[in-house]
Motif scaffolding. Sequence first.
Motif, PDB file in Angstrom:
ATOM      1  N   LEU A  68       0.851  -1.204   0.000  1.00 39.36           N
ATOM      2  CA  LEU A  68       0.000   0.000   0.000  1.00 39.36           C
ATOM      3  C   LEU A  68       0.880   1.244   0.000  1.00 39.36           C
ATOM      4  O   LEU A  68       0.589   2.229  -0.668  1.00 39.36           O
ATOM      5  N   LYS A  69       1.938   1.169   0.815  1.00 39.71           N
ATOM      6  CA  LYS A  69       2.871   2.288   0.913  1.00 39.71           C
ATOM      7  C   LYS A  69       4.278   1.746   1.135  1.00 39.71           C
ATOM      8  O   LYS A  69       4.434   0.637   1.647  1.00 39.71           O
ATOM      9  N   VAL A  70       5.270   2.570   0.799  1.00 44.24           N
ATOM     10  CA  VAL A  70       6.664   2.140   0.947  1.00 44.24           C
ATOM     11  C   VAL A  70       7.473   3.286   1.564  1.00 44.24           C
ATOM     12  O   VAL A  70       7.294   4.446   1.185  1.00 44.24           O
ATOM     13  N   PHE A  71       8.347   2.945   2.527  1.00 48.64           N
ATOM     14  CA  PHE A  71       9.117   3.976   3.223  1.00 48.64           C
ATOM     15  C   PHE A  71      10.607   3.616   3.315  1.00 48.64           C
ATOM     16  O   PHE A  71      10.965   2.439   3.401  1.00 48.64           O
ATOM     17  N   ALA A  72      11.418   4.671   3.358  1.00 48.26           N
ATOM     18  CA  ALA A  72      12.785   4.545   3.873  1.00 48.26           C
ATOM     19  C   ALA A  72      12.650   4.882   5.346  1.00 48.26           C
ATOM     20  O   ALA A  72      11.955   5.840   5.704  1.00 48.26           O
ATOM     21  N   ALA A  73      13.284   4.084   6.228  1.00 50.99           N
ATOM     22  CA  ALA A  73      13.066   4.328   7.658  1.00 50.99           C
ATOM     23  C   ALA A  73      14.313   4.036   8.481  1.00 50.99           C
ATOM     24  O   ALA A  73      15.107   3.148   8.158  1.00 50.99           O
ATOM     25  N   ILE A  74      14.421   4.810   9.571  1.00 50.29           N
ATOM     26  CA  ILE A  74      15.577   4.722  10.463  1.00 50.29           C
ATOM     27  C   ILE A  74      15.096   4.802  11.911  1.00 50.29           C
ATOM     28  O   ILE A  74      14.288   5.672  12.251  1.00 50.29           O
ATOM     29  N   ASN A  75      15.574   3.892  12.727  1.00 49.23           N
ATOM     30  CA  ASN A  75      15.315   3.949  14.173  1.00 49.23           C
ATOM     31  C   ASN A  75      16.205   5.040  14.759  1.00 49.23           C
ATOM     32  O   ASN A  75      17.432   4.999  14.568  1.00 49.23           O
ATOM     33  N   ILE A  76      15.608   6.017  15.459  1.00 51.80           N
ATOM     34  CA  ILE A  76      16.433   7.138  15.929  1.00 51.80           C
ATOM     35  C   ILE A  76      17.297   6.775  17.143  1.00 51.80           C
ATOM     36  O   ILE A  76      18.179   7.529  17.509  1.00 51.80           O
ATOM     37  N   GLN A  77      17.061   5.599  17.743  1.00 54.18           N
ATOM     38  CA  GLN A  77      17.990   5.143  18.794  1.00 54.18           C
ATOM     39  C   GLN A  77      19.227   4.574  18.078  1.00 54.18           C
ATOM     40  O   GLN A  77      19.219   3.448  17.611  1.00 54.18           O
ATOM     41  N   GLU A  78      20.261   5.386  18.030  1.00 54.01           N
ATOM     42  CA  GLU A  78      21.470   5.064  17.252  1.00 54.01           C
ATOM     43  C   GLU A  78      22.101   3.717  17.656  1.00 54.01           C
ATOM     44  O   GLU A  78      22.511   2.929  16.804  1.00 54.01           O
ATOM     45  N   ASP A  79      22.170   3.459  18.973  1.00 51.78           N
ATOM     46  CA  ASP A  79      22.811   2.221  19.431  1.00 51.78           C
ATOM     47  C   ASP A  79      22.042   0.995  18.943  1.00 51.78           C
ATOM     48  O   ASP A  79      22.632  -0.021  18.558  1.00 51.78           O
ATOM     49  N   VAL A  80      20.723   1.090  18.933  1.00 50.42           N
ATOM     50  CA  VAL A  80      19.903  -0.045  18.479  1.00 50.42           C
ATOM     51  C   VAL A  80      20.070  -0.225  16.969  1.00 50.42           C
ATOM     52  O   VAL A  80      20.239  -1.344  16.471  1.00 50.42           O
ATOM     53  N   ARG A  81      20.077   0.889  16.235  1.00 51.32           N
ATOM     54  CA  ARG A  81      20.230   0.792  14.774  1.00 51.32           C
ATOM     55  C   ARG A  81      21.562   0.149  14.415  1.00 51.32           C
ATOM     56  O   ARG A  81      21.640  -0.696  13.525  1.00 51.32           O
TER      57      ARG A  81
END
Length: 373
Positions: A68-81
């Motif tokens: 339905l939709k498509v995203f580029a996405a980033i978790n803002i918790q840097e350590d987790v990313r």
Amino acid sequence: MRQTRIANHQTCCGCSACKQVCPRRCITMQEDSEGFLYPVVDESKCLDCGLCEKVCPSMSLFSKQVPLKVFAAINIQEDVRLKSSSGGIFSLLAEKCVNQGGTVYGARFTPSWMVEHSGTDRMKDIPFYRGSKYVQSKIGHCFIEVRNLLEEGKPVMFVGTPCQVSGLQLFLGKSYKHLLTVDFVCHGVSSPQIWKWYINDVAKKLVRKSWFNRIIYAKDPIRAIRKIEFRNKDNGWKRFNVVIELAGIQNNRFSSVHYENSYMRSFLLNLNLRPSCYHCSSKEGRSQSDITLADFWNVHRVIEGFDDDKGTSLVLINTEKGALAFNETGCRSQEVKFEDAIQYNPSWRISYEENDKRPVFFQKYKTNFTDFI
Ligand SMILES: Cc1cc2nc3c(=O)[nH]c(=O)nc-3n(C[C@H](O)[C@H](O)[C@H](O)COP(=O)(O)OP(=O)(O)OC[C@H]3O[C@@H](n4cnc5c(N)ncnc54)[C@H](O)[C@@H]3O)c2cc1C
Ligand code: SF4
Ligand code: SF4
Ligand code: SF4
């Protein structure tokens, strides 16, 4: 005992839905000569009820679905990313599920560093599920557990390969309001047997380098392993390393960039994949998952400001339920056009061709692993 009529060796993905649905418990999952699990039926107990065929994703093909939709996405918790394979979106979805009193199912390492599925309702366990493990995970009785929780009205998030998600949906046979299914764009899964041999080989060589480990772990080097990361980002997301760390403090670390790592090369060259991965029946959204995650390779060619080489996720929103769950994650995201994004991730659409050398590789990998890569 015989292999079920459903378990065509070329198409069976090993999801274990048939085993878990069988009312007579007459199906067992048994390892073949390549180390993959296949169902075997005890005919003397079989009622011929056909349930095992009904839940088999290699027999009941779902229809394709375009997101339905498509995203580029980033978790803002840097350590987790940084500890996640791509943008760390799995962890955000998992935290949300646990916060709502739910249970998250995913793949984690066992004490002997093999990979299996299990569930947790504890926030502190989420790191064990984080990160891709490029080995086929064993499903065990997870589908039954998921159904029991859902019947009690509890929220569940299930993450797995598209074929595992297909198997779960067919096993459940109906939709549940509190179930969120998440899969990923899937290259394929490799043989647990090859993986076991490989980590034993790496650990054996490292153990020899440390007098401490030699004394304690010479007989069973895998026991010396303390950490494995398939997607270590010390050199960046694109140049990710495979890292294996042993007990002790000296000469205890193996690290190699994925495109030079022999195990990863055997995976990426399609030498060690499960036969079903060469003609996968769960591609192009057929798993009917709510959300599909992937690495957003070449994100810089599609949008600006999302490539800091720490990992960016491609998030395909397949259902309204998926959209709701993704909106609540609080990640940094930007919508993109589906075709723009997916052109860099062919695994969503195509199955890879079996490498011609695969049969010989399986015969000779113990002595000649690197000859094939
Ligand atoms: C075998 C495999 C093949 C993949 N192939 C591609 C590909 O071709 N292209 C692409 O863009 N992305 C692929 N991915 C997905 C990608 O590596 C990331 O897992 C995904 O982008 C999610 O990243 P994340 O940072 O949000 O979460 P992460 O924290 O990395 O979460 C990974 C999630 O996957 C689950 N998982 C890990 N290993 C397995 C396993 N062996 N079986 C089932 N579930 C598992 C974990 O439980 C966790 O829920 C693959 C992943 C795996 C495991
Ligand atoms: S036909 Fe029914 S009883 Fe027989 S193996 Fe399949 S599920 Fe079990
Ligand atoms: S694909 Fe799954 S349900 Fe079908 S035979 Fe294989 S293990 Fe059983
Ligand atoms: S490629 Fe297809 S069959 Fe292989 S693990 Fe992935 S979803 Fe399953």
